[in-house]
Motif scaffolding. Structure first.
Motif, PDB file in Angstrom:
ATOM      1  N   GLN A  31       0.796  -1.220   0.000  1.00 38.69           N
ATOM      2  CA  GLN A  31       0.000   0.000   0.000  1.00 38.69           C
ATOM      3  C   GLN A  31       0.828   1.270   0.000  1.00 38.69           C
ATOM      4  N   HIS A 126       0.490  -9.463   4.210  1.00 42.35           N
ATOM      5  CA  HIS A 126      -0.597  -8.490   4.270  1.00 42.35           C
ATOM      6  C   HIS A 126      -1.265  -8.421   2.897  1.00 42.35           C
ATOM      7  N   PHE A 127      -2.027  -9.448   2.575  1.00 42.33           N
ATOM      8  CA  PHE A 127      -2.774  -9.573   1.312  1.00 42.33           C
ATOM      9  C   PHE A 127      -1.871  -9.722   0.080  1.00 42.33           C
ATOM     10  N   ASN A 170      -2.067 -10.760   8.133  1.00 44.43           N
ATOM     11  CA  ASN A 170      -3.063  -9.713   8.313  1.00 44.43           C
ATOM     12  C   ASN A 170      -4.426 -10.174   7.822  1.00 44.43           C
ATOM     13  N   GLU A 171      -5.409 -10.082   8.675  1.00 46.42           N
ATOM     14  CA  GLU A 171      -6.827 -10.271   8.324  1.00 46.42           C
ATOM     15  C   GLU A 171      -7.106 -11.442   7.390  1.00 46.42           C
ATOM     16  N   HIS A 228      -9.106  -9.022  11.816  1.00 47.59           N
ATOM     17  CA  HIS A 228     -10.156  -8.046  11.524  1.00 47.59           C
ATOM     18  C   HIS A 228     -11.420  -8.428  12.278  1.00 47.59           C
ATOM     19  N   ASN A 288      -7.726  -5.427  14.304  1.00 44.56           N
ATOM     20  CA  ASN A 288      -7.966  -4.323  13.383  1.00 44.56           C
ATOM     21  C   ASN A 288      -9.449  -4.012  13.487  1.00 44.56           C
ATOM     22  N   TYR A 290     -12.593  -1.273  12.543  1.00 45.41           N
ATOM     23  CA  TYR A 290     -13.048  -0.118  11.772  1.00 45.41           C
ATOM     24  C   TYR A 290     -14.517   0.226  11.947  1.00 45.41           C
ATOM     25  N   TRP A 313     -18.616   3.626   5.695  1.00 42.24           N
ATOM     26  CA  TRP A 313     -18.530   2.691   6.829  1.00 42.24           C
ATOM     27  C   TRP A 313     -19.055   3.392   8.080  1.00 42.24           C
ATOM     28  N   GLU A 339      -4.717  -1.992  13.985  1.00 44.81           N
ATOM     29  CA  GLU A 339      -5.184  -0.965  13.039  1.00 44.81           C
ATOM     30  C   GLU A 339      -6.477  -0.362  13.565  1.00 44.81           C
ATOM     31  N   TRP A 374      -4.207   3.501  11.646  1.00 43.78           N
ATOM     32  CA  TRP A 374      -4.163   3.280  10.209  1.00 43.78           C
ATOM     33  C   TRP A 374      -4.675   4.535   9.534  1.00 43.78           C
ATOM     34  N   GLU A 381      -5.438   2.007  -1.384  1.00 46.54           N
ATOM     35  CA  GLU A 381      -6.429   1.282  -0.574  1.00 46.54           C
ATOM     36  C   GLU A 381      -7.073   0.156  -1.404  1.00 46.54           C
ATOM     37  N   TRP A 382      -6.272  -0.796  -1.826  1.00 49.57           N
ATOM     38  CA  TRP A 382      -6.753  -2.001  -2.515  1.00 49.57           C
ATOM     39  C   TRP A 382      -7.757  -1.643  -3.639  1.00 49.57           C
ATOM     40  N   PHE A 390      -6.754   7.791   4.272  1.00 45.04           N
ATOM     41  CA  PHE A 390      -6.673   7.282   5.641  1.00 45.04           C
ATOM     42  C   PHE A 390      -5.503   7.881   6.424  1.00 45.04           C
TER      43      PHE A 390
HETATM   44  C1  FCB Z   1      -7.834  -3.102   6.586  1.00 46.03           C
HETATM   45  C2  FCB Z   1      -6.534  -3.517   5.922  1.00 46.03           C
HETATM   46  C3  FCB Z   1      -5.623  -2.367   5.620  1.00 46.03           C
HETATM   47  C4  FCB Z   1      -6.373  -1.153   5.126  1.00 46.03           C
HETATM   48  C5  FCB Z   1      -7.532  -0.823   6.037  1.00 46.03           C
HETATM   49  C6  FCB Z   1      -8.318   0.404   5.643  1.00 46.03           C
HETATM   50  O1  FCB Z   1      -8.814  -4.076   6.356  1.00 46.03           O
HETATM   51  O2  FCB Z   1      -5.824  -4.415   6.739  1.00 46.03           O
HETATM   52  O3  FCB Z   1      -4.672  -2.823   4.693  1.00 46.03           O
HETATM   53  O4  FCB Z   1      -6.747  -1.341   3.827  1.00 46.03           O
HETATM   54  O5  FCB Z   1      -8.403  -1.926   6.107  1.00 46.03           O
END
Ligand code: FCB
Length: 436
Positions: A31, A126-127, A170-171, A228, A288, A290, A313, A339, A374, A381-382, A390
């Protein structure tokens, strides 16, 4: 920082202290680094229509070339904890072949962080997969576990002396559902519940093995998953079908998986893998957090009339403590918020978001030891691309200029005082409200 408060600080209401909480920021390699590492994401983004704004990870924050500048900026913010990822495809560009220049680069980055008094927390996955791994099936391939183990072994040999804190994966729940149920992320498979479960199961097994490998080499290391967790609420509170969706979402998306990687116990629908003994496979529970999901059926939505961020969100600060409490009840021990943050391009409510989440932590009575915001800077952002913002630090993608946002100054002030002073609240938070 230069604008430290001139009056003596006070934690009187609406301020509060955060004793013992290590405050940091988080990032992930794909990222922020930029460049043309041959990863699943670089290939995925190259095809038009897959990333909302057409961007790719090739630009990102150009962090690979700007490590020195970014570490100086971390120092300016007073950050003491920095979560960063490794780009597996850079370290191992071909199966079994490790790149000495990439190893040297990360050694240099870690050394400089430590010299600056910043403690790194390093994420191994991480993905991001190397393309050579993705193309033979990635986490679904029969050789996924030994392949990942080879990478981990080498990372420990090359970088292990510079790292005390590790996130293995990660997640895994987000990675698997986005890639095999929604199909919005690589490898773009839709509606395959069975394959989603397989990927989660293999990743949980990889975590257990990685946990053991790290501890065999570095007994004092602290190791966990960045898990997550979100709050699942039935869309209509009294509707039994919605209640059932919330319960099953909670179980499948998080409870069963958390059990698998934390204790090596694989409950149905997972299957106990051969060679995995039940035990304790975490030194901290990484969370993590959100948002809250409002669910009915398999769909996961957002309730009406609630505060939301730029991505829609829900902003639900007490949820952080709800998921942390659940975690602590089942898996006692230290909690690290690996995060937490929000998409807010105009920086209109990020300081309030931070204040509300930190305040929830302060009043929780839970052993929350670390908090990683984060993100450090804006980043790729993917599937949403460069659009969501962010960062505590704003990024001009064209010039790569970094500018500390007001929320970044607020966070620096929180770090400097070990809490939110009444003055900081008045200056950065009081005037902010959430959009609805
Ligand atoms: C999480 C991810 C991170 C980022 C945040 C916004 O799910 O781990 O890489 O994209 O969301």
């Amino acid at each position: 920082m230069s604008d430290a408060p001139s009056r003596p600080s006070s934690f009187a209401e609406p301020g509060f202290a955060l004793p013992g909480l290590g405050l940091g920021v988080a990032t992930a390699a794909t990222q922020i680094e930029g460049g043309n590492a041959d990863t699943n994401w670089h290939r995925w983004a190259a095809k038009p229509g897959r990333i909302a704004d057409g961007s790719t990870p090739a630009r990102a924050a150009d962090h690979w070339e700007r490590v020195g500048q970014d570490i100086a900026l971390l120092g300016e913010l007073g950050v003491k904890h920095y979560r960063m990822g490794l780009e597996w495809a850079r370290l191992e560009p071909r199966p079994g072949e490790f790149d000495t220049a990439a190893v040297a680069h990360y050694r240099d980055e870690l050394t400089r962080l430590r010299q600056a008094g910043i403690r790194p927390l390093v994420t191994l996955h991480h993905f991001n997969n190397p393309w050579w791994f993705e193309r033979v099936g990635g986490w679904e391939s029969p050789s996924a576990l030994p392949t990942f183990a080879r990478y981990v072994t080498r990372v420990l040999e090359e970088l292990g002396d510079l790292v005390d804190d590790w996130v293995t994966i990660n997640e895994p729940n987000v990675y698997a559902t986005k890639g095999w149920l929604d199909g919005q992320w690589p490898p773009g498979v839709t509606n395959s519940f069975g394959r989603t479960l397989t990927v989660m199961q293999v990743m949980a097994t990889a975590h257990v093995q990685t946990y053991q490998a790290i501890h065999a080499a570095f007994p004092q290391a602290q190791v966990g998953v960045a898990n997550h967790l979100r709050v699942f609420a039935p869309q209509k509170r009294w509707n039994p079908v919605h209640q059932l969706s919330a319960t099953s979402g909670r179980y499948l998306f998080q409870a069963a998986l958390t059990r698998a990687f934390s204790q090596g116990r694989f409950l149905a629908p997972f299957v106990q893998p051969k060679g995995v003994e039940p035990g304790r496979y975490y030194d901290f529970q990484g969370i993590n957090y959100y948002t809250r999901s409002s669910v009915k059926g398999l769909a996961d939505g957002v309730a009406s009339h609630v505060p939301v961020n730029d991505l829609g969100w829900e902003i639900y600060p007490q949820g952080l403590v709800e998921v942390a409490r659940w975690t602590h009840q089942h898996y006692p021990g230290p909690i690290w918020i690996t995060e937490n943050g929000t998409a807010d391009a105009a920086d209109r409510f990020r300081s309030r978001f931070l204040y509300d989440h930190l305040r929830a932590i302060a009043g929780s009575g839970l052993p929350i030891e670390r908090f990683y915001h984060w993100c450090f800077t804006d980043n790729f952002e993917w599937a949403e691309g460069e659009e969501p913002r962010f960062g505590l630090v704003a990024l001009d993608y064209l010039t790569q200029q970094r500018t500390v946002r007001d929320s970044g100054r607020f966070y620096a002030d929180v770090i400097a005082h070990g809490g939110v002073t009444a003055q900081a609240h008045a200056r950065w938070v009081a005037g902010q409200a959430y959009p609805r």
